[in-house]
Design an enzyme around this catalytic site. Structure first.
Site, PDB file in Angstrom:
ATOM      1  N   LYS A  89      20.169 -63.782 -17.299  1.00  0.00           N
ATOM      2  CA  LYS A  89      20.470 -63.388 -15.920  1.00  0.00           C
ATOM      3  C   LYS A  89      19.957 -61.984 -15.582  1.00  0.00           C
ATOM      4  CE  LYS A  89      24.519 -66.276 -14.973  1.00  0.00           C
ATOM      5  NZ  LYS A  89      25.930 -66.285 -14.553  1.00  0.00           N
TER       6      LYS A  89
ATOM      7  N   ASP B 220      26.893 -66.374  -7.662  1.00  0.00           N
ATOM      8  CA  ASP B 220      28.224 -66.351  -8.296  1.00  0.00           C
ATOM      9  C   ASP B 220      29.216 -65.565  -7.435  1.00  0.00           C
ATOM     10  OD1 ASP B 220      27.735 -67.865 -10.562  1.00  0.00           O
ATOM     11  OD2 ASP B 220      27.109 -66.153 -11.767  1.00  0.00           O
TER      12      ASP B 220
HETATM   13  P1  NDP Z   1      29.188 -62.172 -20.991  1.00  0.00           P
HETATM   14  O1  NDP Z   1      28.677 -62.537 -22.338  1.00  0.00           O
HETATM   15  O2  NDP Z   1      28.326 -61.358 -20.075  1.00  0.00           O
HETATM   16  O3  NDP Z   1      30.605 -61.409 -21.148  1.00  0.00           O
HETATM   17  C1  NDP Z   1      31.574 -61.893 -22.032  1.00  0.00           C
HETATM   18  C2  NDP Z   1      32.868 -61.106 -21.847  1.00  0.00           C
HETATM   19  O4  NDP Z   1      33.853 -61.680 -22.708  1.00  0.00           O
HETATM   20  C3  NDP Z   1      32.758 -59.634 -22.219  1.00  0.00           C
HETATM   21  O5  NDP Z   1      33.628 -58.880 -21.420  1.00  0.00           O
HETATM   22  C4  NDP Z   1      33.237 -59.632 -23.680  1.00  0.00           C
HETATM   23  O6  NDP Z   1      33.779 -58.392 -24.123  1.00  0.00           O
HETATM   24  C5  NDP Z   1      34.350 -60.655 -23.602  1.00  0.00           C
HETATM   25  N1  NDP Z   1      34.612 -61.243 -24.910  1.00  0.00           N
HETATM   26  C6  NDP Z   1      33.824 -62.093 -25.607  1.00  0.00           C
HETATM   27  N2  NDP Z   1      34.406 -62.404 -26.790  1.00  0.00           N
HETATM   28  C7  NDP Z   1      35.582 -61.726 -26.838  1.00  0.00           C
HETATM   29  C8  NDP Z   1      36.632 -61.629 -27.788  1.00  0.00           C
HETATM   30  N3  NDP Z   1      36.588 -62.301 -28.952  1.00  0.00           N
HETATM   31  N4  NDP Z   1      37.698 -60.853 -27.501  1.00  0.00           N
HETATM   32  C9  NDP Z   1      37.762 -60.164 -26.332  1.00  0.00           C
HETATM   33  N5  NDP Z   1      36.788 -60.201 -25.393  1.00  0.00           N
HETATM   34  C10 NDP Z   1      35.717 -60.983 -25.634  1.00  0.00           C
HETATM   35  O7  NDP Z   1      29.566 -63.580 -20.303  1.00  0.00           O
HETATM   36  P2  NDP Z   1      29.685 -63.906 -18.744  1.00  0.00           P
HETATM   37  O8  NDP Z   1      30.282 -62.737 -18.060  1.00  0.00           O
HETATM   38  O9  NDP Z   1      28.391 -64.433 -18.248  1.00  0.00           O
HETATM   39  O10 NDP Z   1      30.699 -65.143 -18.758  1.00  0.00           O
HETATM   40  C11 NDP Z   1      32.081 -64.951 -19.023  1.00  0.00           C
HETATM   41  C12 NDP Z   1      32.815 -66.277 -18.835  1.00  0.00           C
HETATM   42  O11 NDP Z   1      32.750 -66.690 -17.462  1.00  0.00           O
HETATM   43  C13 NDP Z   1      32.235 -67.430 -19.660  1.00  0.00           C
HETATM   44  O12 NDP Z   1      33.290 -68.207 -20.165  1.00  0.00           O
HETATM   45  C14 NDP Z   1      31.422 -68.213 -18.628  1.00  0.00           C
HETATM   46  O13 NDP Z   1      31.307 -69.572 -18.973  1.00  0.00           O
HETATM   47  C15 NDP Z   1      32.285 -68.033 -17.375  1.00  0.00           C
HETATM   48  N6  NDP Z   1      31.533 -68.180 -16.122  1.00  0.00           N
HETATM   49  C16 NDP Z   1      31.973 -69.109 -15.225  1.00  0.00           C
HETATM   50  C17 NDP Z   1      31.317 -69.264 -14.025  1.00  0.00           C
HETATM   51  C18 NDP Z   1      31.785 -70.297 -13.065  1.00  0.00           C
HETATM   52  O14 NDP Z   1      31.041 -70.637 -12.124  1.00  0.00           O
HETATM   53  N7  NDP Z   1      33.005 -70.788 -13.192  1.00  0.00           N
HETATM   54  C19 NDP Z   1      30.127 -68.460 -13.665  1.00  0.00           C
HETATM   55  C20 NDP Z   1      29.761 -67.491 -14.690  1.00  0.00           C
HETATM   56  C21 NDP Z   1      30.451 -67.381 -15.876  1.00  0.00           C
HETATM   57  P3  NDP Z   1      32.818 -57.257 -24.775  1.00  0.00           P
HETATM   58  O15 NDP Z   1      32.100 -56.615 -23.628  1.00  0.00           O
HETATM   59  O16 NDP Z   1      33.770 -56.335 -25.454  1.00  0.00           O
HETATM   60  O17 NDP Z   1      31.887 -57.982 -25.712  1.00  0.00           O
END
Ligand code: NDP
Length: 280
Positions: A68, A104
């Site tokens: 993205k 989004d």
């Molecule tokens: P990113 O990879 O950009 O961000 C992931 C986030 O999750 C970060 O804040 C990360 O924290 C956190 N995270 C991951 N693993 C852990 C963990 N074990 N413990 C605590 N925090 C954790 O992903 P996206 O922002 O693109 O997507 C996030 C979610 O939103 C996904 O599940 C995706 O499927 C969903 N989504 C849904 C959409 C919809 O239309 N419904 C659209 C877009 C996304 P850190 O920064 O510390 O790594």
């Protein structure tokens, strides 16, 4: 019908994507001769994949994890909103130009308005600071919220989000109980924008902390399944919203940008619900 136009979802992996399941019936319903495909694309193949979108028969593409951000380097134009979000999830091919947009933001805003049309929402707490959290924060800013708090495992990433999205009213806190529970007490919406929730037992915070939310709060999970967080929130009498409506509304906005036609929302929603049910 001979399919003249092509579209697809670009990501790595993309096999799990619900986009083809939801977009293809929409094109078919309006009699648009287009095929919407899965386009798995490792990072090294991204430039060639984007170049191929310049084919006159390609209407555009959806873009998902992990491209993205990187995709912006290969486009002719990026809308100011997508530039501000730092993420493009939709590419539109128009008159030989490739334009990047972020649907989004509108997708989340529309799903929220639909879930609570008359609510006066002032404070929100977002868990997560990735691309989805950025889109949510911009949607909440557009809806006029006066305080948006972001809590993330990596506090630095939350701070970068707040700095990048200035002047949005964003504050940053940690996931520690001492910091988070007071924020929960004054939040009208809690949004899980972390990637935790796809598997049973995964929760972005200890579920007993949900008891700190006001009784009329809304708990949103961007995951498009009934997560442990949503189940626990309902058990406490709280209202809930999963990520499926956001997914459908962002897809409907993309459809409109590609075709210039209003998306058949009911068709897309039904297809997305059926696909989700088939997977669970
Ligand atoms: P990113 O990879 O950009 O961000 C992931 C986030 O999750 C970060 O804040 C990360 O924290 C956190 N995270 C991951 N693993 C852990 C963990 N074990 N413990 C605590 N925090 C954790 O992903 P996206 O922002 O693109 O997507 C996030 C979610 O939103 C996904 O599940 C995706 O499927 C969903 N989504 C849904 C959409 C919809 O239309 N419904 C659209 C877009 C996304 P850190 O920064 O510390 O790594």
């Amino acid at each position: 019908m001979t399919k003249r136009f092509r579209l697809g979802v670009i990501g790595d992996p993309v096999a799990h994507s619900l986009s083809p399941t939801m977009q293809q019936p929409a094109f078919d319903a309006l009699g648009i001769p287009a095929v919407y495909e899965l386009w798995p694309t490792p990072a090294r193949e991204l430039p060639a994949r984007i170049m191929a979108l310049r084919d006159p028969d390609v209407l555009g593409a959806s873009v998902t994890v992990p491209h993205k951000q990187a995709v912006m380097d290969y486009l002719d134009e990026v809308t100011p909103l997508a530039r501000r979000a730092g993420a493009v999830n939709t590419v539109i091919h128009r008159d030989g130009q490739l334009i990047g947009d972020n649907t989004d933001i509108e997708g989340f805003a529309t799903s929220l308005i639909e879930a609570c049309p008359n609510a006066r929402v002032r404070y929100a707490l977002i868990l997560g600071a990735g691309g989805a959290a950025r889109a949510v924060a911009l949607a909440l800013e557009a809806l006029g919220l006066t305080r948006i708090v972001v809590a993330n495992r990596s506090v630095e990433r939350a701070q970068a989000l707040a700095a990048d999205l200035e002047p949005a009213p964003i504050a940053v806190t940690s996931l520690d109980e001492r910091d988070l529970v007071p924020e929960l007490r004054r939040s009208s919406i809690l949004i899980n924008a972390t990637s935790l929730g796809w598997h049973p037992g995964e929760t972005p915070l200890p579920l007993e902390w949900l008891g700190a939310l006001p009784a009329n709060a809304l708990v949103v999970d961007l995951t498009y399944r009934d997560t442990d967080l949503l189940v626990a929130a309902r058990e406490r009498g709280l209202r809930t919203l999963d990520g499926l409506p956001m997914l459908v509304y962002q897809g409907a906005k993309a459809f409109q940008l590609w075709t210039g036609r209003e998306a058949p929302l009911a068709v897309m929603l039904k297809a997305a619900r059926q696909a989700r049910a088939a997977r669970s």
